[in-house]
Design a protein around this motif. Structure first.
Motif, PDB file in Angstrom:
ATOM      1  N   ARG A   1      64.390 -12.675   4.404  1.00 40.04           N
ATOM      2  CA  ARG A   1      63.340 -13.441   5.072  1.00 40.04           C
ATOM      3  C   ARG A   1      61.983 -12.792   4.848  1.00 40.04           C
ATOM      4  O   ARG A   1      60.988 -13.463   4.622  1.00 40.04           O
ATOM      5  N   GLY A   2      61.935 -11.474   4.872  1.00 40.26           N
ATOM      6  CA  GLY A   2      60.683 -10.761   4.637  1.00 40.26           C
ATOM      7  C   GLY A   2      60.173 -10.939   3.220  1.00 40.26           C
ATOM      8  O   GLY A   2      58.982 -11.113   2.986  1.00 40.26           O
ATOM      9  N   ALA A   3      61.060 -10.948   2.253  1.00 38.71           N
ATOM     10  CA  ALA A   3      60.657 -11.109   0.850  1.00 38.71           C
ATOM     11  C   ALA A   3      60.156 -12.510   0.572  1.00 38.71           C
ATOM     12  O   ALA A   3      59.352 -12.724  -0.325  1.00 38.71           O
ATOM     13  N   ALA A   4      60.614 -13.476   1.323  1.00 35.77           N
ATOM     14  CA  ALA A   4      60.173 -14.862   1.124  1.00 35.77           C
ATOM     15  C   ALA A   4      58.931 -15.165   1.944  1.00 35.77           C
ATOM     16  O   ALA A   4      58.334 -16.203   1.782  1.00 35.77           O
ATOM     17  N   GLY A   5      58.562 -14.255   2.808  1.00 35.11           N
ATOM     18  CA  GLY A   5      57.458 -14.476   3.726  1.00 35.11           C
ATOM     19  C   GLY A   5      56.100 -14.186   3.134  1.00 35.11           C
ATOM     20  O   GLY A   5      55.791 -14.575   2.023  1.00 35.11           O
ATOM     21  N   SER A   6      55.301 -13.477   3.883  1.00 35.97           N
ATOM     22  CA  SER A   6      53.884 -13.342   3.549  1.00 35.97           C
ATOM     23  C   SER A   6      53.567 -12.163   2.638  1.00 35.97           C
ATOM     24  O   SER A   6      52.408 -11.963   2.309  1.00 35.97           O
ATOM     25  N   TRP A   7      54.527 -11.353   2.241  1.00 37.71           N
ATOM     26  CA  TRP A   7      54.237 -10.239   1.352  1.00 37.71           C
ATOM     27  C   TRP A   7      53.691 -10.766   0.048  1.00 37.71           C
ATOM     28  O   TRP A   7      54.157 -11.758  -0.492  1.00 37.71           O
ATOM     29  N   MET A   8      52.707 -10.102  -0.476  1.00 37.52           N
ATOM     30  CA  MET A   8      52.100 -10.516  -1.747  1.00 37.52           C
ATOM     31  C   MET A   8      52.546  -9.565  -2.848  1.00 37.52           C
ATOM     32  O   MET A   8      52.856  -8.413  -2.590  1.00 37.52           O
ATOM     33  N   ILE A   9      52.539 -10.049  -4.050  1.00 36.48           N
ATOM     34  CA  ILE A   9      52.907  -9.236  -5.197  1.00 36.48           C
ATOM     35  C   ILE A   9      51.696  -8.461  -5.693  1.00 36.48           C
ATOM     36  O   ILE A   9      50.557  -8.818  -5.417  1.00 36.48           O
ATOM     37  N   GLY A  10      51.947  -7.403  -6.445  1.00 28.22           N
ATOM     38  CA  GLY A  10      50.882  -6.593  -7.008  1.00 28.22           C
ATOM     39  C   GLY A  10      50.441  -7.120  -8.360  1.00 28.22           C
ATOM     40  O   GLY A  10      50.925  -8.147  -8.843  1.00 28.22           O
ATOM     41  N   PRO A  11      49.523  -6.406  -9.016  1.00 26.17           N
ATOM     42  CA  PRO A  11      48.961  -6.879 -10.291  1.00 26.17           C
ATOM     43  C   PRO A  11      49.990  -7.011 -11.411  1.00 26.17           C
ATOM     44  O   PRO A  11      49.913  -7.945 -12.203  1.00 26.17           O
ATOM     45  N   HIS A  12      50.976  -6.118 -11.470  1.00 24.42           N
ATOM     46  CA  HIS A  12      51.989  -6.204 -12.532  1.00 24.42           C
ATOM     47  C   HIS A  12      52.861  -7.440 -12.355  1.00 24.42           C
ATOM     48  O   HIS A  12      53.153  -8.150 -13.315  1.00 24.42           O
TER      49      HIS A  12
ATOM     50  N   GLU B   1      61.153 -22.935   1.815  1.00 22.10           N
ATOM     51  CA  GLU B   1      60.317 -22.753   0.626  1.00 22.10           C
ATOM     52  C   GLU B   1      60.037 -21.266   0.409  1.00 22.10           C
ATOM     53  O   GLU B   1      60.020 -20.486   1.352  1.00 22.10           O
ATOM     54  N   VAL B   2      59.805 -20.928  -0.856  1.00 29.40           N
ATOM     55  CA  VAL B   2      59.417 -19.562  -1.202  1.00 29.40           C
ATOM     56  C   VAL B   2      58.289 -19.650  -2.231  1.00 29.40           C
ATOM     57  O   VAL B   2      58.361 -20.415  -3.182  1.00 29.40           O
ATOM     58  N   SER B   3      57.241 -18.887  -1.991  1.00 28.87           N
ATOM     59  CA  SER B   3      56.091 -18.886  -2.892  1.00 28.87           C
ATOM     60  C   SER B   3      56.384 -18.048  -4.133  1.00 28.87           C
ATOM     61  O   SER B   3      57.006 -16.987  -4.038  1.00 28.87           O
ATOM     62  N   ILE B   4      55.910 -18.521  -5.271  1.00 28.07           N
ATOM     63  CA  ILE B   4      56.078 -17.745  -6.499  1.00 28.07           C
ATOM     64  C   ILE B   4      55.222 -16.482  -6.468  1.00 28.07           C
ATOM     65  O   ILE B   4      55.384 -15.610  -7.312  1.00 28.07           O
ATOM     66  N   PHE B   5      54.330 -16.372  -5.488  1.00 25.45           N
ATOM     67  CA  PHE B   5      53.485 -15.194  -5.341  1.00 25.45           C
ATOM     68  C   PHE B   5      54.050 -14.203  -4.329  1.00 25.45           C
ATOM     69  O   PHE B   5      53.383 -13.253  -3.950  1.00 25.45           O
ATOM     70  N   SER B   6      55.282 -14.418  -3.893  1.00 29.95           N
ATOM     71  CA  SER B   6      56.005 -13.468  -3.046  1.00 29.95           C
ATOM     72  C   SER B   6      56.965 -12.687  -3.949  1.00 29.95           C
ATOM     73  O   SER B   6      57.276 -13.132  -5.061  1.00 29.95           O
ATOM     74  N   PRO B   7      57.447 -11.522  -3.496  1.00 27.77           N
ATOM     75  CA  PRO B   7      58.390 -10.757  -4.332  1.00 27.77           C
ATOM     76  C   PRO B   7      59.624 -11.559  -4.753  1.00 27.77           C
ATOM     77  O   PRO B   7      60.037 -11.510  -5.904  1.00 27.77           O
ATOM     78  N   LEU B   8      60.185 -12.326  -3.827  1.00 31.73           N
ATOM     79  CA  LEU B   8      61.372 -13.121  -4.144  1.00 31.73           C
ATOM     80  C   LEU B   8      61.048 -14.259  -5.102  1.00 31.73           C
ATOM     81  O   LEU B   8      61.734 -14.461  -6.104  1.00 31.73           O
ATOM     82  N   GLY B   9      59.993 -15.008  -4.811  1.00 26.75           N
ATOM     83  CA  GLY B   9      59.612 -16.130  -5.664  1.00 26.75           C
ATOM     84  C   GLY B   9      59.243 -15.706  -7.071  1.00 26.75           C
ATOM     85  O   GLY B   9      59.582 -16.381  -8.049  1.00 26.75           O
ATOM     86  N   ALA B  10      58.550 -14.566  -7.195  1.00 25.16           N
ATOM     87  CA  ALA B  10      58.178 -14.053  -8.518  1.00 25.16           C
ATOM     88  C   ALA B  10      59.420 -13.748  -9.351  1.00 25.16           C
ATOM     89  O   ALA B  10      59.443 -13.985 -10.560  1.00 25.16           O
ATOM     90  N   ARG B  11      60.463 -13.238  -8.706  1.00 23.10           N
ATOM     91  CA  ARG B  11      61.713 -12.948  -9.422  1.00 23.10           C
ATOM     92  C   ARG B  11      62.489 -14.216  -9.768  1.00 23.10           C
ATOM     93  O   ARG B  11      63.168 -14.272 -10.783  1.00 23.10           O
ATOM     94  N   LEU B  12      62.406 -15.227  -8.910  1.00 25.29           N
ATOM     95  CA  LEU B  12      63.168 -16.460  -9.141  1.00 25.29           C
ATOM     96  C   LEU B  12      62.514 -17.381 -10.169  1.00 25.29           C
ATOM     97  O   LEU B  12      63.213 -18.173 -10.805  1.00 25.29           O
ATOM     98  N   LEU B  13      61.205 -17.278 -10.333  1.00 22.41           N
ATOM     99  CA  LEU B  13      60.503 -18.135 -11.291  1.00 22.41           C
ATOM    100  C   LEU B  13      61.062 -17.911 -12.690  1.00 22.41           C
ATOM    101  O   LEU B  13      61.200 -16.776 -13.137  1.00 22.41           O
ATOM    102  N   ALA B  14      61.418 -18.973 -13.373  1.00 22.74           N
ATOM    103  CA  ALA B  14      61.967 -18.991 -14.740  1.00 22.74           C
ATOM    104  C   ALA B  14      63.411 -18.495 -14.823  1.00 22.74           C
ATOM    105  O   ALA B  14      63.952 -18.341 -15.919  1.00 22.74           O
ATOM    106  N   ALA B  15      64.054 -18.276 -13.671  1.00 18.36           N
ATOM    107  CA  ALA B  15      65.465 -17.875 -13.688  1.00 18.36           C
ATOM    108  C   ALA B  15      66.338 -19.064 -14.077  1.00 18.36           C
ATOM    109  O   ALA B  15      65.969 -20.213 -13.869  1.00 18.36           O
ATOM    110  N   ARG B  16      67.489 -18.748 -14.650  1.00 22.22           N
ATOM    111  CA  ARG B  16      68.459 -19.773 -15.061  1.00 22.22           C
ATOM    112  C   ARG B  16      69.750 -19.629 -14.266  1.00 22.22           C
ATOM    113  O   ARG B  16      70.056 -18.544 -13.773  1.00 22.22           O
TER     114      ARG B  16
END
Length: 114
Positions: A13-24, A75-90
């Motif tokens: 729940r925390g990874a899908a929440g408001s945490w933002m990803i870093g520059p990398h 919903e999960v944002s692609i700019f959260s740690p979880l969403g960034a990992r899920l984007l483009a996953a198969r």
């Protein structure tokens, strides 16, 4: 079928929440968005995709939608740690979100279109 975050662990729940990803991670998201634009129609997760995920720790089935800004608990944002990992996953890929904890893994069962 269980919808996102219902019964999911606090770490997820925390990874899908408001945490933002870093520059990398942001650079990775931009690269994935460019890849998806070139790839056309395939089975990769993209903005608006609904994903069916299996929590390999609890064996719980989750359903999430990838969005640019999270508004609902399913919903999960692609700019959260979880969403960034899920984007483009198969389907069939195992995703380990950062900031959730060591050894936490999700199996992408299905990627459904919008």
């Amino acid at each position: 079928m269980v919808f996102a975050m219902v019964g999911a662990g606090a770490r997820l729940r925390g990874a899908a929440g408001s945490w933002m990803i870093g520059p990398h991670e942001l650079a990775s998201v931009i690269g994935k968005l460019e890849l998806l634009a070139r790839a056309g129609s395939d089975d990769r997760a993209r903005l608006g995709s609904e994903l069916e995920l299996l929590d390999l720790q609890s064996q719980e089935l989750l359903r999430l939608r990838l969005v640019d800004r999270r508004r609902l608990s399913c919903e999960v944002s692609i700019f959260s740690p979880l969403g960034a990992r899920l984007l483009a996953a198969r389907p069939g890929e195992v995703v380990s979100p950062r900031c959730v904890g060591r050894g936490y893994r999700l199996l992408v069962v299905a990627v459904l279109s919008q």
